[in-house]
Design a protein around this motif. Structure first.
Motif, PDB file in Angstrom:
ATOM      1  N   GLY A  88     -37.868 -20.494 100.649  1.00 11.88           N
ATOM      2  CA  GLY A  88     -36.783 -19.797  99.974  1.00 11.88           C
ATOM      3  C   GLY A  88     -36.805 -19.874  98.454  1.00 11.88           C
ATOM      4  O   GLY A  88     -36.348 -18.957  97.789  1.00 11.88           O
ATOM      5  N   GLU A  89     -37.352 -20.948  97.902  1.00 14.07           N
ATOM      6  CA  GLU A  89     -37.306 -21.100  96.447  1.00 14.07           C
ATOM      7  C   GLU A  89     -38.310 -20.175  95.774  1.00 14.07           C
ATOM      8  O   GLU A  89     -39.458 -20.094  96.185  1.00 14.07           O
ATOM      9  CB  GLU A  89     -37.639 -22.547  96.054  1.00 14.07           C
ATOM     10  N   VAL A  90     -37.871 -19.501  94.731  1.00  7.65           N
ATOM     11  CA  VAL A  90     -38.756 -18.567  94.039  1.00  7.65           C
ATOM     12  C   VAL A  90     -39.146 -19.070  92.657  1.00  7.65           C
ATOM     13  O   VAL A  90     -40.281 -18.894  92.217  1.00  7.65           O
ATOM     14  CB  VAL A  90     -38.076 -17.187  93.912  1.00  7.65           C
ATOM     15  N   ALA A  91     -38.218 -19.714  91.968  1.00  5.87           N
ATOM     16  CA  ALA A  91     -38.484 -20.115  90.581  1.00  5.87           C
ATOM     17  C   ALA A  91     -39.774 -20.926  90.416  1.00  5.87           C
ATOM     18  O   ALA A  91     -40.510 -20.694  89.464  1.00  5.87           O
ATOM     19  CB  ALA A  91     -37.287 -20.890  90.028  1.00  5.87           C
ATOM     20  N   GLY A 139     -39.727 -14.167  99.007  1.00  9.59           N
ATOM     21  CA  GLY A 139     -38.661 -14.307  98.018  1.00  9.59           C
ATOM     22  C   GLY A 139     -39.021 -13.631  96.702  1.00  9.59           C
ATOM     23  O   GLY A 139     -38.207 -12.927  96.093  1.00  9.59           O
ATOM     24  N   VAL A 170     -38.672  -9.929  96.972  1.00  8.43           N
ATOM     25  CA  VAL A 170     -37.284  -9.486  96.856  1.00  8.43           C
ATOM     26  C   VAL A 170     -36.883  -9.433  95.389  1.00  8.43           C
ATOM     27  O   VAL A 170     -36.308  -8.445  94.920  1.00  8.43           O
ATOM     28  CB  VAL A 170     -36.346 -10.452  97.616  1.00  8.43           C
ATOM     29  N   VAL A 188     -35.143  -8.783 102.708  1.00  7.65           N
ATOM     30  CA  VAL A 188     -34.152  -9.852 102.575  1.00  7.65           C
ATOM     31  C   VAL A 188     -33.755 -10.360 103.957  1.00  7.65           C
ATOM     32  O   VAL A 188     -33.610 -11.561 104.184  1.00  7.65           O
ATOM     33  CB  VAL A 188     -32.905  -9.353 101.810  1.00  7.65           C
ATOM     34  N   LEU A 228     -36.415 -12.615 105.313  1.00  7.58           N
ATOM     35  CA  LEU A 228     -36.373 -13.916 104.638  1.00  7.58           C
ATOM     36  C   LEU A 228     -35.213 -14.753 105.151  1.00  7.58           C
ATOM     37  O   LEU A 228     -35.352 -15.936 105.468  1.00  7.58           O
ATOM     38  CB  LEU A 228     -36.260 -13.703 103.125  1.00  7.58           C
ATOM     39  N   LEU A 229     -34.048 -14.129 105.240  1.00  7.89           N
ATOM     40  CA  LEU A 229     -32.865 -14.847 105.726  1.00  7.89           C
ATOM     41  C   LEU A 229     -33.071 -15.344 107.146  1.00  7.89           C
ATOM     42  O   LEU A 229     -32.718 -16.473 107.480  1.00  7.89           O
ATOM     43  CB  LEU A 229     -31.638 -13.938 105.688  1.00  7.89           C
ATOM     44  N   THR A 237     -35.420 -18.442 107.108  1.00  4.57           N
ATOM     45  CA  THR A 237     -34.791 -19.698 106.680  1.00  4.57           C
ATOM     46  C   THR A 237     -33.686 -20.103 107.654  1.00  4.57           C
ATOM     47  O   THR A 237     -33.512 -21.293 107.934  1.00  4.57           O
ATOM     48  CB  THR A 237     -34.187 -19.582 105.271  1.00  4.57           C
ATOM     49  N   PHE A 238     -32.976 -19.127 108.180  1.00  2.00           N
ATOM     50  CA  PHE A 238     -31.910 -19.457 109.114  1.00  2.00           C
ATOM     51  C   PHE A 238     -32.480 -20.116 110.371  1.00  2.00           C
ATOM     52  O   PHE A 238     -31.979 -21.141 110.840  1.00  2.00           O
ATOM     53  CB  PHE A 238     -31.128 -18.200 109.478  1.00  2.00           C
TER      54      PHE A 238
END
Lengths: 262, 312, 303
Positions: free
Chosen positions: C221-224, C250, C253, C274, C277-278, C281-282
């Motif tokens: 989930g992390e993009v940064a 991510g 998106v 999206v 991705l959700l 992670t879910f």
């Protein structure tokens, strides 16, 4: 260091010699210079009220006390001449020569068979004799074979308390120890399991030396050859079990064995 | 290999692995700080982007008035951090104003009033929220929330502080809720029972007994939420408009420190003053969140000590 | 204060806090519902298994899924052994109260609080510029192979980011093992490592798995952290080597939402991405929660 499982006739020489064992936690003394000997092929009972240091004493013998670094241990312990607290002693090897049964049964969450063979896996190299023979011998020695022989692969946690404790006894015998330590093994067990464990000890004593810590004075008089009375960290008296119970030298011993305090 | 040697080797491997955590943290500081140092030390970087230029107002031409401007890519590069700092603070303030009442209120409700079946719905919902990646929250704010808020409040700019702040708040809620709720449930039941036995109502008990007892933990929750808001990148990157303007109005777009790094590091020339300033910003962020983290932990420790009786 | 007032305030207080709770739950439902509603209908087998076409207005997102999985796989290989060893050290090998233990614990807790973008900077400044360039100098005679954005560096950066998660989960699992089990092993003559290997680790497996799943969820989930360490918007090929760049869900998106020239045309794909991705992670978080609950139940009845 070959440990033969079927040890031949034990020598009457002293198996374990304890000289002035002293254990302190900070300023408090838990054991005040206890000295005694354990003979080969005997059952030595260690009695005394709660808090006298019996468990601490036992844990010094196989250096399980090392797990509590805040305790300071002094004195000399010799197992067959080996200085237990000497420089360069390989503690795991030492512990393999000594079996221990704890007050609360601690079978591991695995099958009965795996519990028993754990000791062998720890030994690493193929120990003498195929595992299944050893398993049968140990379980028979612990008076548990008949009850579990058909379900060795069941989880050990399914056994009753008394069965679990006998399993722990069998487990401790798997590697063929020379000395067996039992810390109040029957506390909380039903009378039948207690009787079976006491019978097992009688069967073992020709081959192994046994130190039995017990809160139950009657059990000591039933099972042991010699008895040592520990009170508040001091060894008050020690001698032939029959004499300790019928004609103790020390008045405190007499008070304790007759139940005047405990 | 003998058994003893093998055992020592394994122990060595384990010790080294454990130290890697410390090494990693130190390395982060060292390598980011290393690239940030020229801002303080190098003559040529300081010319363009030294500390005074970062923090004090500058006049681009001798005749023009002093201003705070962040325009690293322009004829006369301007490196004032002020617009970015105000942007960060604005977004954080909006986020906390939105998140703290909701998260703390929900935590109090969950630990003091809610029956256990309801708690089984609340906690998973919060965990669901915690599991939403920040890029998804940013996406939602960008595509949906921005339009909605703009219509609702009749705003000029679609992407602004309020939009970013609320989305940021959504990301912060789970942390604040979790730490606060842990603190509240850590308060022993005996405190509550004692209060009720004296005749207090549940709310009086909550307000006068439980909350004060759990205060260090609740404060820690706020501090940790604050730290999270400061450091969050993707949400602001997508939802705030990314305009480095110095403005106090919540309806204007903004640019935060973290978003600046994200937006500009891709195109910056390696070794240029701009490059070093971005690393400088990263170092600031690192130090700041490090400090807030230590503060938060100190308060959690205090809570534990208070509840165990070793400190009032 | 009169009884009526007290009751009114009680009601008010409960009402307000309850409202706060309801608001949060409602918002979560809103966000998830909205994305599901708009994202579901574009999903198809083709969408999940083909590459994007026509400037992201047609086709699928398979490369992004592949890249995400590859990234997370590398990350797991790095972080799980490291995290488990660290946790084992903290619980079993460290002398109680030693300075090193304190320092390691502090480092883990603070690593957990470092902003994701700072990890990205670290990935760039250390892994790519320092480690990568050094590798190039040593093994490739200065040619640019590893001194550039690459999936390996992105994975290692993510591993550092998720290290605290694995350590904490493993420590919890180790802590729960009863003391008697450890002593039984020692009394049988086990060395410390044998005790860890035969008694602790088998029992801690569930907790380690939980921590791994949570780390994977975070990694996906992390993009940064991957902005500058290897993620790319469009690549003609799938990453086959450790020094290749990669597409990622991510990141996809982010770029599509902010830099797409034709927002309306890409909207369906964007929502569907999206949604994927959700869902990913879910599902991961859900399985971690279920696993944790099962472990707790087994602990409660087994012991």
């Amino acid at each position: 260091m070959g440990i033969s499982y079927d040890a031949s006739v034990p020598s009457p020489a002293d198996k374990l010699v304890v000289e002035r064992l002293r254990v302190r936690k900070g300023k408090n003394a838990i054991l005040n210079g206890v000295s005694l000997t354990v003979r080969g092929g005997e059952i030595l009972a260690l009695i005394g009220p709660a808090g006298s240091g019996k468990t601490t004493f036992l844990r010094c013998l196989n250096r399980l006390i090392d797990l509590e670094p805040e305790l300071a241990v002094e004195g000399r312990l010799r197992l067959d001449g080996l200085d237990v607290y000497g420089e360069g002693v390989d503690v795991p090897s030492l512990r393999r020569r000594i079996g221990m049964v704890f007050a609360v049964p601690n079978p591991l969450p695995m099958s009965i068979r795996d519990n028993l063979t754990l000791g062998l896996r720890i030994l690493g190299a193929a120990a003498a004799g195929p595992p299944s023979e050893r398993i049968e011998r140990s379980l028979k020695a612990a008076y548990l074979w008949d009850e579990v022989k058909d379900r060795l692969d069941d989880s050990a946690l399914k056994l009753s308390g008394g069965q679990q404790q006998r399993l722990c006894l069998a487990r401790s015998l798997m590697a063929g120890p020379e000395l067996l330590l039992l810390d109040e093994p029957c506390s909380g067990l039903d009378p039948i399991s207690t009787a079976k464990i006491e019978e097992a000890l009688q069967g073992l004593k020709s081959r192994i030396s046994v130190v039995l810590v017990t809160n139950n004075v009657k059990q000591a008089s039933r099972c042991s050859d010699r008895t040592a009375f520990l009170l508040m960290g001091d060894l008050v008296e020690m001698g032939e079990t029959g004499l300790i119970f019928t004609n103790p030298q020390n008045r405190r011993t007499a008070d304790y064995v007759s139940g005047r305090f405990g | 290999m003998s058994r003893r040697a093998a055992e020592s080797a394994i122990e060595a491997v384990i010790r080294v692995s454990a130290s890697l955590a410390i090494v990693g943290l130190v390395l982060i500081f060292v390598f980011i700080g290393k690239e940030a140092l020229p801002v303080l030390l190098s003559q040529e970087v300081r010319q363009e982007a030294g500390l005074s230029r970062l923090f004090l107002p500058q006049s681009p031409e001798p005749s023009e008035p002093k201003e705070f401007a962040w325009q690293p890519i322009s004829a006369i590069p301007k490196y004032s951090l002020l617009p970015l700092l105000t942007g960060t603070i604005k977004a954080t303030v909006v986020a906390l104003l939105f998140a703290l009442p909701l998260a703390l209120g929900a935590a109090v409700f969950s630990s003091e009033f809610a029956p256990s079946w309801l708690r089984e719905i609340i906690k998973p919902s919060i965990e669901l929220l915690a599991g939403i990646p920040s890029v998804v929250l940013g996406f939602f704010a960008l595509m949906v929330m921005a339009t909605y808020i703009q219509d609702l409040l009749g705003l000029d700019y679609r992407l602004n502080a309020i939009n970013a702040g609320i989305a940021l708040g959504l990301a912060v809620i789970p942390i604040v809720f979790t730490v606060a709720e842990d603190a509240l449930t850590a308060v022993p039941q005996s405190y509550r029972e004692g209060s009720i036995a004296l005749g207090a109502t549940p709310w009086q008990t909550a307000w006068r007994v439980v909350l004060p007892a759990a205060f260090p933990g609740i404060f820690a929750a706020c501090v940790l939420g604050f730290g999270r808001a400061i450091g969050e990148t993707m949400i602001v990157l997508m939802a705030s408009g990314n305009a480095a303007v110095l403005s106090l109005s919540p309806t204007d777009p903004l640019r935060t420190l973290s978003a600046t790094i994200a937006a500009e590091l891709g195109e910056v020339v390696h070794g240029s003053p701009h490059y070093h300033v971005l690393f400088f910003i990263g170092t600031l962020l690192f130090l700041f969140t490090f400090a807030t983290n230590l503060l938060g932990q100190a308060f959690v420790e205090r809570l534990k000590q208070r509840l165990s009786g070793s400190r009032l | 204060m009169s009884r009526r007032w007290i009751n009114r305030i009680t009601f008010l207080f409960m009402g307000l806090t309850g409202l706060a709770c309801a608001t949060v739950i409602l918002l979560v439902a809103l966000i998830l519902g909205h994305i599901a509603y708009h994202g579901v209908h574009h999903l198809s087998w083709e969408f999940l298994t083909t590459a994007p076409r026509a400037g992201m207005t047609e086709g699928g997102i398979f490369p992004a899924i592949f890249g995400t999985v590859f990234l997370v796989l590398l990350m797991t290989i790095a972080v799980v052994p490291l995290g488990v060893c660290t946790a084992v050290y903290l619980q079993e090998y460290a002398p109680a109260g030693s300075k090193l233990v304190h320092a390691v614990r502090l480092a883990i807790q603070n690593l957990a609080g470092v902003p994701a973008i700072v990890f990205g900077l670290f990935g760039l400044g250390f892994f790519i510029e320092f480690a990568g360039r050094s590798v190039d100098r040593l093994f490739y005679g200065g040619q640019l192979h590893f001194g550039q954005p690459a999936i390996l560096w992105a994975a290692l950066t993510m591993a550092l980011l998720t290290l605290p998660t694995v350590v904490v989960a493993t420590e919890e699992a180790l802590r729960v093992v009863p003391r008697g089990h450890r002593e039984a092993a020692y009394a049988l003559g086990a060395t410390r490592w044998q005790m860890v290997r035969y008694v602790l680790l088998p029992q801690a497996t569930g907790g380690i798995l939980t921590g791994t799943i949570l780390a994977v969820s975070r990694g996906a989930g992390e993009v940064a952290p991957i902005l500058f360490t290897g993620a790319a918007y469009y690549l003609p090929e799938l990453p086959r080597r450790l020094n290749h760049q990669f597409m990622e869900l991510g990141y996809h998106v982010y770029v599509m939402a902010t830099q797409s020239p034709d927002v309306d045309a890409t909207k369906p794909i964007l929502y569907a991405t999206v949604f994927v991705l959700l869902t990913l992670t879910f599902l991961l978080n859900f399985s971690a929660v279920v696993l944790r609950a099962r472990i707790r139940r087994r602990l409660a009845e087994g012991r």
